[in-house]
Design a protein around this motif. Structure first.
Motif, mmCIF file in Angstrom:
data_model
loop_
_atom_site.group_PDB
_atom_site.id
_atom_site.type_symbol
_atom_site.label_atom_id
_atom_site.label_comp_id
_atom_site.label_asym_id
_atom_site.label_seq_id
_atom_site.Cartn_x
_atom_site.Cartn_y
_atom_site.Cartn_z
ATOM 1 N N PRO A 138 12.928 29.195 29.248
ATOM 2 C CA PRO A 138 14.072 28.614 29.977
ATOM 3 C C PRO A 138 15.416 28.846 29.311
ATOM 4 N N SER A 139 15.438 29.140 28.012
ATOM 5 C CA SER A 139 16.695 29.399 27.309
ATOM 6 C C SER A 139 16.389 30.229 26.067
ATOM 7 N N LYS A 140 17.421 30.526 25.302
ATOM 8 C CA LYS A 140 17.262 31.362 24.123
ATOM 9 C C LYS A 140 16.313 30.720 23.117
ATOM 10 N N PRO A 141 15.273 31.455 22.655
ATOM 11 C CA PRO A 141 14.343 30.890 21.666
ATOM 12 C C PRO A 141 14.994 30.769 20.297
ATOM 13 N N ARG A 142 14.741 29.645 19.647
ATOM 14 C CA ARG A 142 15.298 29.381 18.324
ATOM 15 C C ARG A 142 14.168 29.214 17.307
ATOM 16 N N SER A 143 14.409 29.684 16.099
ATOM 17 C CA SER A 143 13.510 29.569 14.943
ATOM 18 C C SER A 143 12.049 29.806 15.300
ATOM 19 N N PRO A 144 11.716 30.975 15.850
ATOM 20 C CA PRO A 144 10.307 31.250 16.169
ATOM 21 C C PRO A 144 9.452 31.360 14.904
ATOM 22 N N VAL A 145 8.237 30.857 14.983
ATOM 23 C CA VAL A 145 7.296 30.938 13.861
ATOM 24 C C VAL A 145 5.925 31.316 14.403
ATOM 25 N N LEU A 146 5.135 31.964 13.555
ATOM 26 C CA LEU A 146 3.747 32.289 13.879
ATOM 27 C C LEU A 146 2.845 31.354 13.096
ATOM 28 N N VAL A 147 1.970 30.665 13.814
ATOM 29 C CA VAL A 147 0.989 29.779 13.205
ATOM 30 C C VAL A 147 -0.372 30.148 13.777
ATOM 31 N N SER A 148 -1.219 30.676 12.934
ATOM 32 C CA SER A 148 -2.535 31.141 13.376
ATOM 33 C C SER A 148 -2.355 32.180 14.479
ATOM 34 N N ASN A 149 -2.933 31.961 15.642
ATOM 35 C CA ASN A 149 -2.815 32.905 16.757
ATOM 36 C C ASN A 149 -1.768 32.488 17.775
ATOM 37 N N PHE A 150 -0.815 31.662 17.375
ATOM 38 C CA PHE A 150 0.182 31.158 18.311
ATOM 39 C C PHE A 150 1.591 31.415 17.779
ATOM 40 N N MET A 151 2.519 31.591 18.713
ATOM 41 C CA MET A 151 3.936 31.657 18.403
ATOM 42 C C MET A 151 4.599 30.415 18.987
ATOM 43 N N LEU A 152 5.385 29.723 18.165
ATOM 44 C CA LEU A 152 6.066 28.502 18.587
ATOM 45 C C LEU A 152 7.568 28.695 18.465
ATOM 46 N N VAL A 153 8.316 28.177 19.443
ATOM 47 C CA VAL A 153 9.770 28.293 19.454
ATOM 48 C C VAL A 153 10.369 26.976 19.931
ATOM 49 N N LEU A 154 11.657 26.799 19.660
ATOM 50 C CA LEU A 154 12.440 25.699 20.206
ATOM 51 C C LEU A 154 13.418 26.256 21.219
ATOM 52 N N CYS A 155 13.633 25.530 22.317
ATOM 53 C CA CYS A 155 14.598 25.911 23.348
ATOM 54 C C CYS A 155 15.462 24.705 23.697
ATOM 55 N N ASP A 156 16.740 24.971 23.898
ATOM 56 C CA ASP A 156 17.677 23.916 24.297
ATOM 57 C C ASP A 156 17.779 23.901 25.819
ATOM 58 N N LEU A 157 17.277 22.840 26.441
ATOM 59 C CA LEU A 157 17.281 22.713 27.893
ATOM 60 C C LEU A 157 18.454 21.901 28.399
ATOM 61 N N GLY A 158 19.338 21.493 27.501
ATOM 62 C CA GLY A 158 20.435 20.615 27.881
ATOM 63 C C GLY A 158 21.647 21.360 28.405
ATOM 64 N N SER A 159 22.779 20.694 28.362
ATOM 65 C CA SER A 159 24.046 21.225 28.864
ATOM 66 C C SER A 159 24.924 21.613 27.680
ATOM 67 N N PRO A 160 26.077 22.230 27.944
ATOM 68 C CA PRO A 160 26.998 22.553 26.839
ATOM 69 C C PRO A 160 27.495 21.318 26.100
ATOM 70 N N TRP A 161 27.377 20.145 26.710
ATOM 71 C CA TRP A 161 27.901 18.922 26.100
ATOM 72 C C TRP A 161 26.821 18.138 25.345
ATOM 73 N N ARG A 162 25.593 18.236 25.785
ATOM 74 C CA ARG A 162 24.522 17.486 25.131
ATOM 75 C C ARG A 162 23.260 18.336 25.071
ATOM 76 N N SER A 163 22.695 18.451 23.887
ATOM 77 C CA SER A 163 21.484 19.247 23.703
ATOM 78 C C SER A 163 20.244 18.458 24.126
ATOM 79 N N GLN A 164 19.257 19.190 24.578
ATOM 80 C CA GLN A 164 17.966 18.609 24.928
ATOM 81 C C GLN A 164 16.888 19.604 24.499
ATOM 82 N N TRP A 165 16.350 19.394 23.307
ATOM 83 C CA TRP A 165 15.440 20.352 22.722
ATOM 84 C C TRP A 165 14.006 20.129 23.177
ATOM 85 N N ALA A 166 13.269 21.235 23.286
ATOM 86 C CA ALA A 166 11.857 21.197 23.642
ATOM 87 C C ALA A 166 11.129 22.298 22.880
#
Length: 427
Positions: free
Chosen positions: A245-273
Motif C-alpha cells: 500500500p505504500s513505500k516499504p521501510r526497513s525490510p528484513v529477512l527472517v527465516s523464509n519471510f520478508m517483513l516490512v513496515l508501511c505508513d498507511l496514514g496521511s501527510p499529517w499523521r502516520s499510521q504504521w502497519a
C-alpha cells in the motif's frame, strides 16, 4: 595492532613438509610482531623482509582472527603475506565467525583505497577491510549474509573506447569475502535499482532487491520460469509488482519471510502497519499479509519513525523508534524505545530504552539512524560523533554504551549492517 600477549599464542604446529621453518620461541614471536608493526613505514630496512614466508605464516597463524584482520591494514607487505592462499589454508581451523557492525560509506565518491570500516563490539575497536581487490571504479557496501559482503560497484570502463553516459553509470551487484579476496559478479541490473532499491540477502541462492513498486528476485539454484510469475529482467532475475500500500521501510529477512513496515496514514499523521511475505518460492512473493492482533492496541502509535531490526533468534524481531511523550500530533519524544516481538505468539515486550543521559545527545538532531542485528543495535545522529550501542548478553541482561572513534566523515549520520566475517565463506 594491540600489544601481543604471550597467552594468546600457543605452541607452533607441526609442519608436514620435509623442510620445516625454524621454531621461534614464544617471547620472540611477540617481540617480532611489535617490530614488524613499528618498521612497516620503512619496509626497505625492516627485518620483516628477511623472514621466510613460511615463518611469517606460522607466527601470525596463532593470532585471533580480529588481530589478523588488524595486521593486514598495517602495510602492503603484511596484507600480501596474510592474504596468500597458503596462509588462509592454515587458518581454516578458525571457524568461529567475527561478529561486526559494518558502516556504509557516507557518500559514493570514488576512493583510491576502498575500505570497509567495521566495529568489533567484543574488543571495542574499529577494523578495516581492504576492498582494493575488486575491479571497480567505485564501491558501495550495502549488506551481508553468511559471511559474504554485498556491494554496488560501477562497472570498469574500457580504456581507449568511447562510452555513453548510460554505459558509464551501469552498476553491478557484487558478492565477495573481504578476508579471502574472492568475489563474484551477479547478473547485470540497471543503475536505477542501485539508487532506489534495498538489497536483502538470505544466502547466495536468494537475493532480493526491493523498491516501492517492484521486487527483484534472484536465485542461482534453479531455473526461473517467467510464465505467470513475473517478467525476466536478466539471467536468473525475476521482477514482480510489490503490491504494497505504500513505500516499504526497513525490510528484513527472517527465516523464509520478508517483513516490512508501511505508513498507511496521511501527510499529517502516520499510521504504521507491518506486512510479511514468504520468499521460499518466487510465486509467493506477491502475496503480502498484514501482521496484526487486537491485543496490540496502539503499539505503533507510541513510536515515532519505527524501524525493524533482525534479532539473533529467528523467532524474534525488534522494532525501534522514538517513544512519544503523548498522543498529541508532533509530540516530542522522551527517549528511544526497543520492542521485541515473538513471531510465534505475536506478543510484544519491552527490550530496552535509551538512558536519559545518552538520549540528550540525540535531542539536537532531527532524526537518527538505526542498524544492527543479532543482539546488538546501533544508533547514530548528526553532530553526535559516535554511535550509541545497545547489546544483550546470553543471560538476557542488556547494557548501553558508546562506540567511540567513528572513522567515517560527513555529517555523522551513519548507516550500516551486521557483518559476520567468516574465512570459509565462498562466493
Amino acid at each position: 595492532m594491540k600489544r601481543c600477549r604471550s597467552q594468546s599464542l600457543s605452541a607452533p604446529r607441526q609442519n608436514q613438509s620435509t623442510q620445516s621453518p625454524p621454531i621461534i620461541p614464544l617471547h620472540h614471536r611477540c617481540l617480532l610482531i611489535r617490530r614488524v608493526t613499528a618498521h612497516c613505514s620503512a619496509m626497505d630496512f625492516s627485518p620483516f623482509n628477511l623472514l621466510p614466508q613460511e615463518t611469517i605464516h606460522q607466527i601470525f597463524a596463532h593470532l585471533p582472527l580480529r588481530q589478523i584482520s588488524a595486521a593486514k591494514c598495517v602495510c602492503k607487505a603484511l596484507h600480501s603475506a596474510l592474504s596468500s592462499p597458503a596462509f588462509l589454508h592454515l587458518l581454516r581451523a578458525q571457524t568461529i565467525p567475527l561478529f561486526l557492525l559494518a558502516l556504509k560509506p557516507s557518500n559514493r565518491h570514488v576512493s583510491p583505497h576502498p575500505t570497509l570500516h567495521a566495529f568489533d563490539p567484543s574488543s571495542n575497536q574499529w577494523l578495516r577491510f581492504s576492498l582494493s581487490f575488486l575491479p571497480f571504479s567505485s564501491l558501495h557496501p550495502i549488506t551481508s549474509s553468511h559471511g559474504l559482503l554485498y556491494l554496488w560497484g560501477s562497472q570498469p570502463t574500457s580504456q581507449g573506447s568511447c562510452t555513453t553516459l548510460a554505459q558509464s553509470s551501469q552498476k553491478a551487484l557484487v558478492v565477495c569475502n573481504p578476508l579471502t579476496s574472492q568475489y563474484r559478479i551477479l547478473p547485470q541490473l540497471g543503475s536505477a535499482w542501485s539508487r532506489h532499491g534495498s538489497v536483502l540477502a538470505g544466502s547466495l541462492s536468494v537475493v532480493l532487491v526491493l523498491t516501492e513498486l517492484a521486487v527483484l528476485y534472484y536465485s542461482e539454484n534453479r531455473s526461473l520460469k517467467c510464465d505467470n510469475l513475473g517478467s525476466c529482467v536478466s539471467n536468473n532475475w525475476l521482477k514482480f509488482s510489490s503490491n504494497l500500500p505504500s513505500k516499504p521501510r526497513s525490510p528484513v529477512l527472517v527465516s523464509n519471510f520478508m517483513l516490512v513496515l508501511c505508513d498507511l496514514g496521511s501527510p499529517w499523521r502516520s499510521q504504521w502497519a507491518m506486512f510479511k511475505t514468504e520468499i521460499g518460492s518466487a510465486d509467493k512473493i506477491q502475496h503480502w499479509i498484514r501482521m496484526e492482533k487486537r491485543e496490540w492496541g496502539d503499539i505503533f502509535d507510541i513510536l515515532r519513525r519505527p524501524r525493524l531490526v533482525k534479532a539473533g533468534n529467528e523467532k524474534k524481531l525488534y522494532m525501534v523508534g522514538g517513544l512519544k511523550s503523548s498522543y498529541v500530533l508532533q509530540s516530542a519524544c522522551s527517549t528511544i524505545l526497543i520492542l521485541r516481538l515473538d513471531l510465534e505468539s505475536l506478543e510484544w515486550e519491552e527490550a530496552g530504552r535509551m538512558p536519559v543521559e545518552m538520549y540528550r545527545c540525540f535531542l539536537k538532531s532531527s532524526k537518527f539512524k538505526v542498524f544492527g542485528g543479532g543482539d546488538k543495535i546501533c544508533f547514530s545522529a548528526k553532530r553526535v560523533g559516535r554511535l550509541a550501542l545497545w547489546e544483550e548478553n546470553a543471560d538476557g541482561k542488556a547494557e548501553w554504551r558508546w562506540a567511540e572513534g567513528v572513522p567515517v566523515g560527513g555529517d555523522g549520520l551513519c548507516r550500516g549492517f551486521v557483518f559476520e566475517a567468516r574465512l570459509e565463506a565462498a562466493p
